[in-house]
Write an enzyme that holds these catalytic residues in place. Sequence first.
Site, PDB file in Angstrom:
ATOM      1  N   SER A   1       7.911  -0.702   6.937  1.00 26.54           N
ATOM      2  CA  SER A   1       8.112  -0.334   5.500  1.00 26.54           C
ATOM      3  C   SER A   1       9.619  -0.708   6.484  1.00 26.54           C
ATOM      4  O   SER A   1       9.794  -1.629   7.097  1.00 26.54           O
ATOM      5  CB  SER A   1       8.256   0.099   4.685  1.00 26.54           C
ATOM      6  OG  SER A   1       8.282   0.088   3.967  1.00 26.54           O
TER       7      SER A   1
ATOM      8  N   HIS B   1       1.440  -2.259   0.141  1.00 25.30           N
ATOM      9  CA  HIS B   1       1.856  -1.655   0.978  1.00 25.30           C
ATOM     10  C   HIS B   1       0.542  -0.926   1.930  1.00 25.30           C
ATOM     11  O   HIS B   1       1.678  -0.833   3.093  1.00 25.30           O
ATOM     12  CB  HIS B   1       2.884  -0.691  -0.240  1.00 25.30           C
ATOM     13  CG  HIS B   1       3.792  -0.378   1.173  1.00 25.30           C
ATOM     14  ND1 HIS B   1       5.138  -1.647   1.207  1.00 25.30           N
ATOM     15  CD2 HIS B   1       4.467   1.077   1.294  1.00 25.30           C
ATOM     16  CE1 HIS B   1       6.309  -1.356   1.511  1.00 25.30           C
ATOM     17  NE2 HIS B   1       5.994   0.386   1.856  1.00 25.30           N
TER      18      HIS B   1
ATOM     19  N   ASP C   1       1.521  -6.754  -2.727  1.00 22.02           N
ATOM     20  CA  ASP C   1       2.680  -5.127  -1.929  1.00 22.02           C
ATOM     21  C   ASP C   1       4.084  -5.096  -3.196  1.00 22.02           C
ATOM     22  O   ASP C   1       4.885  -6.445  -2.906  1.00 22.02           O
ATOM     23  CB  ASP C   1       3.344  -5.409  -0.816  1.00 22.02           C
ATOM     24  CG  ASP C   1       4.005  -4.042  -0.074  1.00 22.02           C
ATOM     25  OD1 ASP C   1       4.166  -3.125  -1.009  1.00 22.02           O
ATOM     26  OD2 ASP C   1       4.151  -4.276   1.213  1.00 22.02           O
TER      27      ASP C   1
END
Length: 739
Positions: A587, A708, A673
């Site tokens: 991320s 995600h 995501d």
Amino acid sequence: MNRRQLIASTAAAAAVAGLPRAALSQPSGASMPQPPVAKKIPVVIEQLGRTRTDDYQWMKDDNWQAVLRDPTLIKAEVKEHLTAENAYREAMMASTLPLQETMFAEMRGRIKEDDSSVPSGDGPWLYYVEYRTGDQHPRYMRVERQGTWMSDGRPVTKNFVAAPTPQLLLDANELAEGKAYSEVSAASHSPDHALFAYAEDAQGSEVHKIYVKDVATGEVLPAVIDSATGDFTFSPDSQWIFWTNRDDNGRPDKIFRRPARGGETTLVYEEPDDGMFIGVGRTADDKFIVIGIQNQETSEARYIPAAAPTAEPVILEPRVVATRYDVDHWDDRWVIRTNADDAIDFKIVEAPTDAPAKANWKDLVPHTPGRFIEGLDLTKGHLARQERADANTRIIIRDRAGAEHEIAVDEPAFSLSLAGASEFDTAITRYTYNSPSTPTQTFDYDMASRERTLRKTQEVPSGHDPADYVVERLNAPAEDGELVPVTVLRRKSTPVDGSAPLLLYGYGSYGIPMPASFSTNRLSLVDRGWIYAIAHIRGGSDKGWGWFLAARRMTKKNTFTDFIAAAEHLIGQKYATAGNIVAQGGSAGGMLMGAVNNMRPDLWAGVIGQVPFVDVINTMSDTSLPLTPPEWPEWGNPIEDPEAYDYMFSYSPYDQVKPQAYPAVLATGGLSDPRVTYWEPEKWVAKLRPATTSGKPVLLKINMEAGHGGAAGRFDYLKEVAHDYAFAVWAVDKGWEAA
């Protein structure tokens, strides 16, 4: 693997993916599969008098909001390219399949499959989750409580001749049956124990449905709540349910209320600023319902009395830019954690119940620089707080008279986490302890008598002896003289002479620290002679909130240079050798990976960017994306601020790709995501591959059925970890040369 096997596996991968063989065609005499070639459609973007060209903007689906909710709606050309990329990666890494399978078996073997959490008491019931052998998902359970507990200030005692029968509240395995993705993100019982609610994300997009179940009948009530964030709470009287709505752009924008068993929905609060996150919960003493509103640097709370759950929420203290506070209620007063009055590492204040505004705040735990107060938990007679300093944690217990004592651990690197109490009228709190070499222990702690009870030690069925490992804490000098903590885990038998491969993990954003915790998965590398290291870099709060403030907006590059400094220090101390390190982050940590990949490609054998936030300038200029307005305080606003634009562009990993000898790269992502959209890793790979002069592979792995967090099932997730670790070994061993 010989050349024939590799070519055969390439064709098989293409066939499985539904691609024509031409999609992965190889020129005559080629020894490796040929990567998909992404077409270029140059788009010139003018912004603040600056111009940039994006060749791969076409990869962003114009209908991305709908795709988040239904991934089958992805446009054909994007799906075709992603499918070809997945097939190419599978073919390139075909030789790692035995290693992936072996690592997966090891990781699964370290999990106690028939496991359960330590039950948490609430009145007459104990609540817990369990896994049965073979289960991918948890089962939510409760059982009648034996012994003595407090109810309305009076002790209640109940004993059974025979052990009571556990009651199943929800089997998440049944919920997930027939679905490509299913995750229960939140689950909670009503205070009267009659209802059980749970929020399911069935796409990986973090768009939830909330279901309410009548526990007595087992019936799931027909009034399902749609388009929720997964955040909800029952009112203290159990008559109402409050939840947070997710709008079409994926942002939390409203708090709604309705009768818990179904009925008319009422808007409770609507946030006008699309740069703020919102959520709803109850205070520890169940006297108030609280709406929390915040972004990265500013917050506000509004409260509703439990005695009047349909009342309009009242502002506790109006928001002020750069001032944060969060609130709880301690029977007769508000307790507030805040950075007001230049309390960089936060302090705790108290205020009267009927006059909670800042003018009435009185210090309860004063600010101490370098001692970051991370959070607190209230019970009737005690306040427990968790503090962080020098990348380690401690827990402080305070009684109502103000007397304090500490729960401390004497180790170089560890994770001590306050789990808190599950009910208010108790002297028992719960905490967990682990370290990179020590499995998690769960303790119940009597805050009055200071007696602790070990409730559970994490079992490693395949066997684990902490004495076989060494945990060390180094301090790497950064460019400006700051010392960056680095946690190191290795087997005692692994030499410190630069010969061992090393995986260096980092994050460094949003003030999120990286704990020095235990992970059975890492042992699949460490037991193969690898060294595993965590760089506690600026941008996290590992050394306090100031550690975070020193690497955001116009100082963000400190995050990247700290990570490089950690690598260079490990090299200097003979823990690693340049070119024999694999860097990993996800991320915002994936942005870190992209940045250090551009800045110092010579240091890495491989770079693993998991759901990497790499297209920074484009993403932070797109106000339709879920996280863009809320994250301007973190990164800056490149739409309005030329200085922010220039600084952001100077490190944006996608924009700073240039011809140079890059290491092997693996980028991963999820089609649904909402945080780091799939096209960020897709575009990064498309730009990196023609730029690298090293001949080392650049690979893309997109989970077409997740978001995600990757796969939802606990075993499916292990397969993803095994894949990434196998890539690390492959990168160090230059596995692509073995064809």
